[in-house]
Design a protein around this motif. Structure first.
Motif, PDB file in Angstrom:
ATOM      1  N   GLY A   8       0.702  -1.300   0.000  1.00  0.00           N
ATOM      2  CA  GLY A   8       0.050   0.209   0.075  1.00  0.00           C
ATOM      3  C   GLY A   8       0.886   1.334   0.078  1.00  0.00           C
ATOM      4  N   SER A  17      -3.630  10.958   0.951  1.00  0.00           N
ATOM      5  CA  SER A  17      -3.855   9.530   1.679  1.00  0.00           C
ATOM      6  C   SER A  17      -3.212   8.364   1.116  1.00  0.00           C
ATOM      7  N   ARG A  19      -3.350   4.076   2.196  1.00  0.00           N
ATOM      8  CA  ARG A  19      -3.833   3.064   3.119  1.00  0.00           C
ATOM      9  C   ARG A  19      -2.929   1.945   3.280  1.00  0.00           C
ATOM     10  N   SER A  21      -1.420  -1.862   4.392  1.00  0.00           N
ATOM     11  CA  SER A  21      -2.152  -3.157   4.581  1.00  0.00           C
ATOM     12  C   SER A  21      -0.936  -4.082   5.200  1.00  0.00           C
ATOM     13  N   PHE A  67      -3.657   9.604  11.179  1.00  0.00           N
ATOM     14  CA  PHE A  67      -3.501   8.183  10.994  1.00  0.00           C
ATOM     15  C   PHE A  67      -4.573   7.578  12.003  1.00  0.00           C
ATOM     16  N   THR A  68      -4.974   6.369  11.193  1.00  0.00           N
ATOM     17  CA  THR A  68      -5.817   5.524  12.072  1.00  0.00           C
ATOM     18  C   THR A  68      -5.542   3.972  11.987  1.00  0.00           C
ATOM     19  N   SER A  70      -6.161  -0.025  12.327  1.00  0.00           N
ATOM     20  CA  SER A  70      -7.419  -1.058  12.480  1.00  0.00           C
ATOM     21  C   SER A  70      -7.029  -2.239  12.000  1.00  0.00           C
ATOM     22  N   TYR A  79      -4.264  -2.620   9.213  1.00  0.00           N
ATOM     23  CA  TYR A  79      -4.530  -1.461   8.425  1.00  0.00           C
ATOM     24  C   TYR A  79      -3.658  -0.227   9.041  1.00  0.00           C
ATOM     25  N   GLN A  81      -4.641   3.845   7.987  1.00  0.00           N
ATOM     26  CA  GLN A  81      -5.110   4.713   7.325  1.00  0.00           C
ATOM     27  C   GLN A  81      -4.224   5.935   7.372  1.00  0.00           C
ATOM     28  N   MET A  82      -3.757   6.664   6.600  1.00  0.00           N
ATOM     29  CA  MET A  82      -3.009   7.665   6.740  1.00  0.00           C
ATOM     30  C   MET A  82      -3.592   8.791   5.698  1.00  0.00           C
ATOM     31  N   ASP A  83      -3.815   9.788   6.472  1.00  0.00           N
ATOM     32  CA  ASP A  83      -4.800  10.938   5.725  1.00  0.00           C
ATOM     33  C   ASP A  83      -3.904  12.309   5.949  1.00  0.00           C
TER      34      ASP A  83
END
Length: 120
Positions: A8, A17, A19, A21, A67-68, A70, A79, A81-83
């Motif tokens: 990713g 952004s 994401r 994995s 960042f999140t 999960s 995961y 998630q990078m925004d």
């Protein structure tokens, strides 16, 4: 045999952004804590985001709110998630796990890494 494989990463402009994995084989995500680390050239490795077996998480101050972390326990995928990415987020990103419950924070298993490059 335990294996972690990240994907990713890529190149993106600031504000964009991505994401990441991390697919695991050889064990079940739901049983153990997992962490995303990153390392930029010439810098020390930094812990970015952590998620425990119960789903609780915490983040480095530098990424909090952007960042999140999960996990999909059914698919055994972690995961990130990078925004709102910034040039200072540029680094090689790794997923890792101690494979111990409760988590002992000794990271015995690592993926090979995926490169994230953010341009200004």
């Amino acid at each position: 045999q335990v294996q972690l494989v990240e994907s990713g990463g890529g190149s993106v402009q600031a504000g964009g952004s991505l994401r990441l994995s991390c697919v695991a084989s050889g064990y079940t995500y739901s049983d153990y804590c997992m962490t995303w680390f990153r390392q930029a050239p010439g810098k020390e490795r930094e812990e970015v985001a952590f998620i425990d077996s119960d789903g609780s998480s915490n983040y480095a101050d530098s990424v909090k709110g952007r960042f999140t972390i999960s996990k999909d326990n059914r698919k055994n995928i972690l995961y990130l998630q990078m925004d709102s990415l910034k040039p200072e987020d540029t680094a090689m990103y790794y997923c890792a796990s101690p494979l111990r419950d409760p988590c002992d924070y000794v990271y015995r298993y690592w993926g090979q890494g995926t490169q994230v490059t953010v341009s200004s």
